[in-house]
Design an enzyme around this catalytic site. Structure first.
Site, PDB file in Angstrom:
ATOM      1  N   ASP A 155     -11.632   2.508   3.854  1.00  0.00           N
ATOM      2  CA  ASP A 155     -12.022   1.092   3.792  1.00  0.00           C
ATOM      3  C   ASP A 155     -13.538   0.946   3.653  1.00  0.00           C
ATOM      4  O   ASP A 155     -14.021  -0.135   3.294  1.00  0.00           O
ATOM      5  CB  ASP A 155     -11.622   0.384   5.090  1.00  0.00           C
ATOM      6  CG  ASP A 155     -10.339  -0.418   4.968  1.00  0.00           C
ATOM      7  OD1 ASP A 155     -10.089  -0.944   3.871  1.00  0.00           O
ATOM      8  OD2 ASP A 155      -9.621  -0.532   5.980  1.00  0.00           O
TER       9      ASP A 155
ATOM     10  N   GLN B 145      -5.086  -1.472   9.558  1.00  0.00           N
ATOM     11  CA  GLN B 145      -4.964  -2.818   9.005  1.00  0.00           C
ATOM     12  C   GLN B 145      -5.586  -3.841   9.953  1.00  0.00           C
ATOM     13  O   GLN B 145      -5.309  -3.845  11.150  1.00  0.00           O
ATOM     14  CB  GLN B 145      -3.472  -3.127   8.761  1.00  0.00           C
ATOM     15  CG  GLN B 145      -3.199  -4.450   8.105  1.00  0.00           C
ATOM     16  CD  GLN B 145      -3.680  -4.544   6.655  1.00  0.00           C
ATOM     17  OE1 GLN B 145      -3.763  -3.532   5.949  1.00  0.00           O
ATOM     18  NE2 GLN B 145      -4.015  -5.737   6.220  1.00  0.00           N
TER      19      GLN B 145
ATOM     20  N   LYS C 260       0.839  -1.212   0.000  1.00  0.00           N
ATOM     21  CA  LYS C 260       0.000   0.000   0.000  1.00  0.00           C
ATOM     22  C   LYS C 260       0.865   1.250   0.000  1.00  0.00           C
ATOM     23  O   LYS C 260       0.626   2.192  -0.762  1.00  0.00           O
ATOM     24  CB  LYS C 260      -0.910   0.012   1.239  1.00  0.00           C
ATOM     25  CG  LYS C 260      -2.096  -0.915   1.128  1.00  0.00           C
ATOM     26  CD  LYS C 260      -2.817  -1.033   2.460  1.00  0.00           C
ATOM     27  CE  LYS C 260      -3.805  -2.187   2.405  1.00  0.00           C
ATOM     28  NZ  LYS C 260      -4.235  -2.649   3.723  1.00  0.00           N
TER      29      LYS C 260
HETATM   30  N1  GUN Z   1      -6.882  -6.864   6.068  1.00  0.00           N
HETATM   31  C1  GUN Z   1      -7.059  -7.615   4.952  1.00  0.00           C
HETATM   32  N2  GUN Z   1      -7.740  -6.917   4.013  1.00  0.00           N
HETATM   33  C2  GUN Z   1      -7.989  -5.695   4.548  1.00  0.00           C
HETATM   34  C3  GUN Z   1      -8.620  -4.532   4.056  1.00  0.00           C
HETATM   35  O1  GUN Z   1      -9.143  -4.481   2.932  1.00  0.00           O
HETATM   36  N3  GUN Z   1      -8.652  -3.468   4.896  1.00  0.00           N
HETATM   37  C4  GUN Z   1      -8.106  -3.517   6.138  1.00  0.00           C
HETATM   38  N4  GUN Z   1      -8.195  -2.428   6.908  1.00  0.00           N
HETATM   39  N5  GUN Z   1      -7.500  -4.579   6.634  1.00  0.00           N
HETATM   40  C5  GUN Z   1      -7.430  -5.653   5.832  1.00  0.00           C
END
Ligand code: GUN
Length: 300
Positions: free
Chosen positions: A121, A98, A54
């Site tokens: 998200d 996350q 990311k």
């Molecule tokens: N962990 C795995 N996929 C995601 C996601 O799309 N967003 C977040 N915040 N954590 C994750």
């Protein structure tokens, strides 16, 4: 029939290109740079890989990447204080915590502490409610990526029968809302669904998001249907050598590709779209925060 392969990798590159163009315009015309803050608590190896990717892709499209890596022992109060400070920071347009969080932290409480307009998200309860009632919201990245690919492939989705297999808050439920928003007739199937093969067989669009290795065989697929495989399952691959593994989806690719009209591969299908849509959401959040027009084709 042999299905057309929907190339998520190429599609994601296109989305990132559009985001980068828009980001450059924001900088040149308005002196603005979107900022995405990613918070990682603990040292889960898979999460570390996601967060690294990311950060890299955020910088590549010209946005500011802000990373906060906290110890696995971080208290809830300290995490909430960090979120408060990011909420108040005008240089931060998107906040992503996350998941999963270590067990002593309350995920719902933490997610709902994020300012809804910075919740890239789309997990905040207000965004979930807004999506469900057709109001402007932040939309979860993976379902948004699936929707973009479906729209690009079909044009209009109106009137199509869609079956979403899986009812998670992150993929299944928001995916169903998005398809409903595009006027599909939507069925959400799950582990207790009776006669799943028959239900899947009537779908023009199948979204598989259950996390079960190659669970959907080709004889469940209506000829010509579009199959979007959200699953990412790692299995042993002794044919590649001892101890080797490979990724497969929730659909049995070879047999589904025989019957489907179009299908996303794993890897290289939905996966790359998730981060691309996170960047798109951060750009959208920055435009909204500054009362500027939203980028076209990058939102639901
Ligand atoms: N962990 C795995 N996929 C995601 C996601 O799309 N967003 C977040 N915040 N954590 C994750």
């Amino acid at each position: 029939m042999t299905a057309q392969i929907i190339d998520g990798k190429a599609f994601a590159a296109e989305v990132r290109g559009k985001v980068a163009t828009h980001v450059a315009r924001l900088r040149d015309e308005h002196g603005l740079t979107p900022g995405l803050a990613v918070v990682l608590v603990g040292e889960d190896p898979a999460s570390q890989v996601y967060v690294r990717n990311k950060g890299k892709q955020t910088a590549e499209v010209g946005m500011n990447s802000i990373e906060h890596k906290l110890s696995a022992k971080t208290s809830q109060a300290d995490l909430l204080a960090l979120i408060d400070s990011l909420n108040a920071d005008p240089g931060v347009h998107g906040i992503l915590v996350q998941l999963p969080l270590p067990g002593h932290l309350d995920e719902d409480l933490v997610i709902n502490a994020i300012a809804p307009e910075k919740d890239v998200d789309g997990f905040h309860i207000l965004n979930v409610g807004r999506l469900g009632t057709g109001q402007k919201s932040m939309v979860p990245c993976t379902p948004l990526g699936c929707l973009m690919m479906l729209r690009a492939h079909h044009g209009s989705l109106s009137g199509l029968d869609a079956v979403v297999i899986g009812r998670s808050n992150i993929v299944g439920k928001p995916m169903a809302q998005l398809l409903l928003g595009d006027s599909c007739t939507v069925t959400i199937a799950h582990s207790r669904t009776k006669d799943l093969p028959q239900i899947v067989r009537r779908a023009d669009i199948v979204i598989a998001a259950v996390g079960r290795t190659e669970m959907v065989p080709g004889d469940w697929i209506k000829p010509g249907a579009t199959v979007i495989d959200v699953g990412i399952n790692r299995i042993d691959a002794p044919e590649k050598g001892e101890g080797k593994t490979r990724l497969v989806g929730d659909c049995h690719f070879d047999s589904c590709a025989e019957t489907a009209g179009a299908i996303t591969p794993v890897p290289g299908g939905v996966g790359p779209m998730t981060i691309a849509c996170l960047l798109a959401n951060t750009l959208t959040a920055c435009c909204r925060a500054n009362s500027l027009p939203e980028p076209e084709g990058l939102t639901a």
